[in-house]
Design an enzyme around this catalytic site. Sequence first.
Site, PDB file in Angstrom:
ATOM      1  N   ARG A  29       0.823  -1.204   0.000  1.00 32.54           N
ATOM      2  CA  ARG A  29       0.000   0.000   0.000  1.00 32.54           C
ATOM      3  C   ARG A  29       0.863   1.261   0.000  1.00 32.54           C
ATOM      4  NH1 ARG A  29      -4.982  -1.996   0.596  1.00 32.54           N
ATOM      5  NH2 ARG A  29      -5.125  -3.864   1.898  1.00 32.54           N
ATOM      6  N   ASP A  30       0.416   2.237  -0.786  1.00 37.49           N
ATOM      7  CA  ASP A  30       1.099   3.528  -0.848  1.00 37.49           C
ATOM      8  C   ASP A  30       0.954   4.248   0.495  1.00 37.49           C
ATOM      9  OD1 ASP A  30       1.874   5.574  -3.481  1.00 37.49           O
ATOM     10  OD2 ASP A  30       1.521   6.471  -1.509  1.00 37.49           O
ATOM     11  N   ASN A  87       4.566   6.766 -13.458  1.00 37.18           N
ATOM     12  CA  ASN A  87       5.155   8.092 -13.596  1.00 37.18           C
ATOM     13  C   ASN A  87       6.624   7.946 -13.988  1.00 37.18           C
ATOM     14  OD1 ASN A  87       2.763   9.360 -12.755  1.00 37.18           O
ATOM     15  ND2 ASN A  87       3.321   9.126 -10.597  1.00 37.18           N
ATOM     16  N   VAL A  96      10.044   8.554  -6.563  1.00 34.47           N
ATOM     17  CA  VAL A  96      10.868   7.430  -6.102  1.00 34.47           C
ATOM     18  C   VAL A  96      11.432   6.751  -7.343  1.00 34.47           C
ATOM     19  CG1 VAL A  96      10.913   5.233  -4.877  1.00 34.47           C
ATOM     20  CG2 VAL A  96       9.474   7.101  -4.014  1.00 34.47           C
ATOM     21  N   HIS A 100       7.703   1.667 -10.595  1.00 33.08           N
ATOM     22  CA  HIS A 100       6.524   1.130  -9.913  1.00 33.08           C
ATOM     23  C   HIS A 100       5.267   1.459 -10.705  1.00 33.08           C
ATOM     24  CE1 HIS A 100       7.600   5.114  -8.351  1.00 33.08           C
ATOM     25  NE2 HIS A 100       6.306   5.359  -8.225  1.00 33.08           N
ATOM     26  N   HIS A 102       1.372   2.290 -10.125  1.00 37.23           N
ATOM     27  CA  HIS A 102       0.330   2.648  -9.162  1.00 37.23           C
ATOM     28  C   HIS A 102      -0.971   1.966  -9.587  1.00 37.23           C
ATOM     29  CE1 HIS A 102       2.290   6.357  -7.375  1.00 37.23           C
ATOM     30  NE2 HIS A 102       2.976   6.272  -8.499  1.00 37.23           N
TER      31      HIS A 102
END
Length: 114
Positions: A29-30, A87, A96, A100, A102
Amino acid sequence: MSDTIFSKIIRREIPADIVYESDEVLAFRDLNPQAPVHVLFIPKRELATLNDAGQTDALLLGQLLLAAADYARREGFAEQGYRTVVNCNEDGGQTVFYLHVHLLAGRRMHWPPG
Ligand code: DGP
């Protein structure tokens, strides 16, 4: 040895709310959720950005998206819908530098994104 936050999460040096793991992919989880569901899918083999992926990473990139779709099905919101986002670098809003995906769900998404 890479020192990004996500490398440390993979090495279990810092805690994370891990929701899925396979030999290739980790999902957690973010910390700063932008939707009721906000999960990050990362490859265990490190890539800094999407720009660093090549043909040899094609399977791995597919595994990230498939893991996100499987998670959406398992959690019961696949039919209602969700958004996946990668992103890349400054204009993409990447903060970061460990690739990744999302996964955002649980509310109606807007378009165009901000
Ligand atoms: P991006 O802007 O695309 O690079 O997204 C990075 C995301 O990582 C952002 O939504 C917040 C999240 N994040 C940053 N630090 C941590 C952390 O230590 N733990 C977790 N779980 N998420 C983090």
